[in-house]
Design a protein around this motif. Structure first.
Motif, PDB file in Angstrom:
ATOM      1  N   ASP A 281      52.919  48.401  46.396  1.00  0.00           N
ATOM      2  CA  ASP A 281      52.311  47.075  46.467  1.00  0.00           C
ATOM      3  C   ASP A 281      51.879  46.565  45.101  1.00  0.00           C
ATOM      4  N   VAL A 282      51.391  47.473  44.242  1.00  0.00           N
ATOM      5  CA  VAL A 282      50.845  47.026  42.969  1.00  0.00           C
ATOM      6  C   VAL A 282      51.920  46.381  42.097  1.00  0.00           C
ATOM      7  N   TRP A 283      53.165  46.858  42.173  1.00  0.00           N
ATOM      8  CA  TRP A 283      54.238  46.258  41.382  1.00  0.00           C
ATOM      9  C   TRP A 283      54.638  44.913  41.959  1.00  0.00           C
ATOM     10  N   ARG A 284      54.583  44.796  43.280  1.00  0.00           N
ATOM     11  CA  ARG A 284      54.908  43.505  43.910  1.00  0.00           C
ATOM     12  C   ARG A 284      53.872  42.451  43.552  1.00  0.00           C
TER      13      ARG A 284
ATOM     14  N   PHE B  14      54.132  41.431  39.852  1.00  0.00           N
ATOM     15  CA  PHE B  14      55.259  40.510  39.619  1.00  0.00           C
ATOM     16  C   PHE B  14      54.922  39.108  40.120  1.00  0.00           C
ATOM     17  N   ASN B  15      54.360  39.026  41.336  1.00  0.00           N
ATOM     18  CA  ASN B  15      54.002  37.719  41.883  1.00  0.00           C
ATOM     19  C   ASN B  15      52.952  37.020  41.016  1.00  0.00           C
ATOM     20  N   THR B  16      51.967  37.782  40.532  1.00  0.00           N
ATOM     21  CA  THR B  16      50.912  37.195  39.709  1.00  0.00           C
ATOM     22  C   THR B  16      51.482  36.616  38.423  1.00  0.00           C
TER      23      THR B  16
ATOM     24  N   GLY C 126      45.622  34.102  28.525  1.00  0.00           N
ATOM     25  CA  GLY C 126      44.583  35.119  28.677  1.00  0.00           C
ATOM     26  C   GLY C 126      44.186  35.337  30.123  1.00  0.00           C
ATOM     27  N   LYS C 127      44.410  34.323  30.969  1.00  0.00           N
ATOM     28  CA  LYS C 127      44.051  34.432  32.385  1.00  0.00           C
ATOM     29  C   LYS C 127      45.273  34.565  33.279  1.00  0.00           C
ATOM     30  N   ILE C 128      46.425  34.911  32.693  1.00  0.00           N
ATOM     31  CA  ILE C 128      47.656  34.952  33.476  1.00  0.00           C
ATOM     32  C   ILE C 128      47.619  36.061  34.525  1.00  0.00           C
ATOM     33  N   PHE C 129      46.797  37.086  34.317  1.00  0.00           N
ATOM     34  CA  PHE C 129      46.674  38.164  35.289  1.00  0.00           C
ATOM     35  C   PHE C 129      45.574  37.878  36.309  1.00  0.00           C
ATOM     36  N   TYR C 130      44.887  36.757  36.153  1.00  0.00           N
ATOM     37  CA  TYR C 130      43.824  36.392  37.086  1.00  0.00           C
ATOM     38  C   TYR C 130      44.298  35.212  37.913  1.00  0.00           C
TER      39      TYR C 130
ATOM     40  N   ASP D  22      51.449  37.189  47.634  1.00  0.00           N
ATOM     41  CA  ASP D  22      50.376  38.166  47.456  1.00  0.00           C
ATOM     42  C   ASP D  22      50.208  38.481  45.971  1.00  0.00           C
ATOM     43  N   VAL D  23      48.997  38.301  45.453  1.00  0.00           N
ATOM     44  CA  VAL D  23      48.712  38.536  44.035  1.00  0.00           C
ATOM     45  C   VAL D  23      47.597  39.577  43.913  1.00  0.00           C
ATOM     46  N   ILE D  24      47.267  39.945  42.690  1.00  0.00           N
ATOM     47  CA  ILE D  24      46.309  41.028  42.471  1.00  0.00           C
ATOM     48  C   ILE D  24      44.959  40.709  43.117  1.00  0.00           C
ATOM     49  N   ASP D  25      44.495  39.474  42.975  1.00  0.00           N
ATOM     50  CA  ASP D  25      43.174  39.120  43.495  1.00  0.00           C
ATOM     51  C   ASP D  25      43.101  39.215  45.015  1.00  0.00           C
ATOM     52  N   THR D  26      44.119  38.715  45.712  1.00  0.00           N
ATOM     53  CA  THR D  26      44.116  38.800  47.175  1.00  0.00           C
ATOM     54  C   THR D  26      44.315  40.240  47.632  1.00  0.00           C
ATOM     55  N   TYR D  27      45.090  41.008  46.889  1.00  0.00           N
ATOM     56  CA  TYR D  27      45.318  42.418  47.217  1.00  0.00           C
ATOM     57  C   TYR D  27      44.015  43.212  47.096  1.00  0.00           C
ATOM     58  N   VAL D  28      43.276  42.974  46.021  1.00  0.00           N
ATOM     59  CA  VAL D  28      41.989  43.652  45.833  1.00  0.00           C
ATOM     60  C   VAL D  28      41.006  43.254  46.927  1.00  0.00           C
ATOM     61  N   PHE D  29      40.994  41.979  47.284  1.00  0.00           N
ATOM     62  CA  PHE D  29      40.090  41.513  48.343  1.00  0.00           C
ATOM     63  C   PHE D  29      40.383  42.207  49.665  1.00  0.00           C
ATOM     64  N   ARG D  30      41.661  42.349  49.999  1.00  0.00           N
ATOM     65  CA  ARG D  30      42.018  43.017  51.255  1.00  0.00           C
ATOM     66  C   ARG D  30      41.638  44.491  51.215  1.00  0.00           C
ATOM     67  N   MET D  31      41.791  45.113  50.054  1.00  0.00           N
ATOM     68  CA  MET D  31      41.390  46.515  49.934  1.00  0.00           C
ATOM     69  C   MET D  31      39.898  46.681  50.203  1.00  0.00           C
ATOM     70  N   LEU D  32      39.104  45.772  49.647  1.00  0.00           N
ATOM     71  CA  LEU D  32      37.659  45.854  49.844  1.00  0.00           C
ATOM     72  C   LEU D  32      37.288  45.559  51.295  1.00  0.00           C
TER      73      LEU D  32
END
Length: 307
Positions: A72-75, A78-80, A231-235, A256-266
């Motif tokens: 998931d982290v690579w997906r 890439f999307n982000t 600078g915010k391309i990963f956010y 699905d991007v890093i921020d939504t992925y982290v939110f679902r994990m939490l």
């Protein structure tokens, strides 16, 4: 050295009230930007509520290993990068174009009206924009109604991930282009009008004036804005990706991007260590991208670099 130190003290004394005015902003940055950096320790610990940050067991890079072991982290990475890259490029083109159009409006009342109209979407919350998008792209929404008028088949938008990169870019431009265009418009208003008058005497068209005068003189502002956005391309903008897509599982492959992925994990497994590791990963990569981009800009035009 002593003389220079005394001169600095005199300068500080002369500007003491101006420095005092910066105190609220400095306190805000310290409280909300620097103190929370202590929480980065969570990325290297097996965090437990009862034990706290310092009392939790130190696990080193185990959280990062678990994070990068998943596909998931690579997906989501890439999307982000892909979607934020599209936002930066398309947003720049539309914002500059919008600023050029507003610059040509010479009537003060109309100019203020247009600026206020374009700026209004930026003030709307993503929750409200998400409902607008849902009304547009639901099965019986306006988009399918327009397609039916032209004899086209309806599309189930919220189960068709291939369309959503384009939809998200359009929604992002609609909401933010008005705000950023005002920044570029301010840069255009600072250009000496004598350049345009001389160009008119030489027979230059409007397009030639834009290419030869406006864009080159606006380039420092464009460069700074691009560096800040890189600078915010990963956010990713969490409100955009969560509310507009309605967190539909069918769309995760492209939205699905890093921020939504982290939110679902939490929300689902409550893994603070892994979520903090993902945040740390974002910060480091963002810093590296800004540093490299600024280095490239310094090689091309030193005066346009941030540092």
């Amino acid at each position: 050295m002593v003389v220079a130190f005394k001169q600095r003290l005199r300068n500080v004394s002369k500007s003491k009230w101006l420095l005092f005015m910066t105190l609220p902003g400095m306190m805000f940055l310290f409280i909300f930007n620097y103190i929370p950096m202590f929480g980065l320790l969570i990325a290297f610990k097996d965090y437990k509520y009862s034990q706290g940050i310092l009392g939790s067991k130190w696990v080193g890079f185990d959280n990062f290993k678990f994070l990068f072991a998943t596909e998931d982290v690579w997906r989501v990475t890439f999307n982000t990068l892909l979607l934020n890259g599209l936002f930066i490029i398309c947003g720049l083109v539309f914002s500059v174009a919008l600023a050029l159009l507003m610059y040509e409006v010479k009537n003060r009342v109309l100019s203020m009206f247009y600026q206020s109209t374009y700026f209004l979407p930026y003030l709307l919350s993503w929750v409200l924009v998400g409902y607008f998008a849902y009304a547009m792209f639901t099965t019986e929404g306006f988009a399918n109604q327009i397609m039916s008028w032209f004899g086209l088949e309806s599309i189930s938008w919220y189960t068709s991930p291939e369309y959503w990169p384009f939809i998200l870019v359009l929604v992002s431009i609609w909401k933010t282009a008005g705000y950023t265009s005002i920044i570029y418009l301010a840069g255009m208003l600072g250009i000496n009008t004598e350049y345009y008058e001389a160009a008119k005497l030489d027979g230059a068209s409007k397009w030639q004036q834009v290419i030869s005068i406006t864009l080159p003189l606006l380039m420092p502002v464009i460069t700074i804005m691009l560096l800040l956005q890189i600078g915010k391309i990963f956010y990713a903008d969490f409100g955009l990706f969560y509310n507009v897509t309605r967190d539909s599982g069918m769309l995760y492959s492209t939205t699905d991007v890093i921020d939504t992925y982290v939110f679902r994990m939490l929300r689902k497994i409550g893994d603070f260590g892994m979520a903090s590791a993902a945040g740390f990963y974002q910060a480091i990569v963002g810093f590296v991208l800004v540093f490299i981009s600024n280095l490239i800009v310094r090689k091309v035009d030193k005066d346009s670099a941030l540092f």
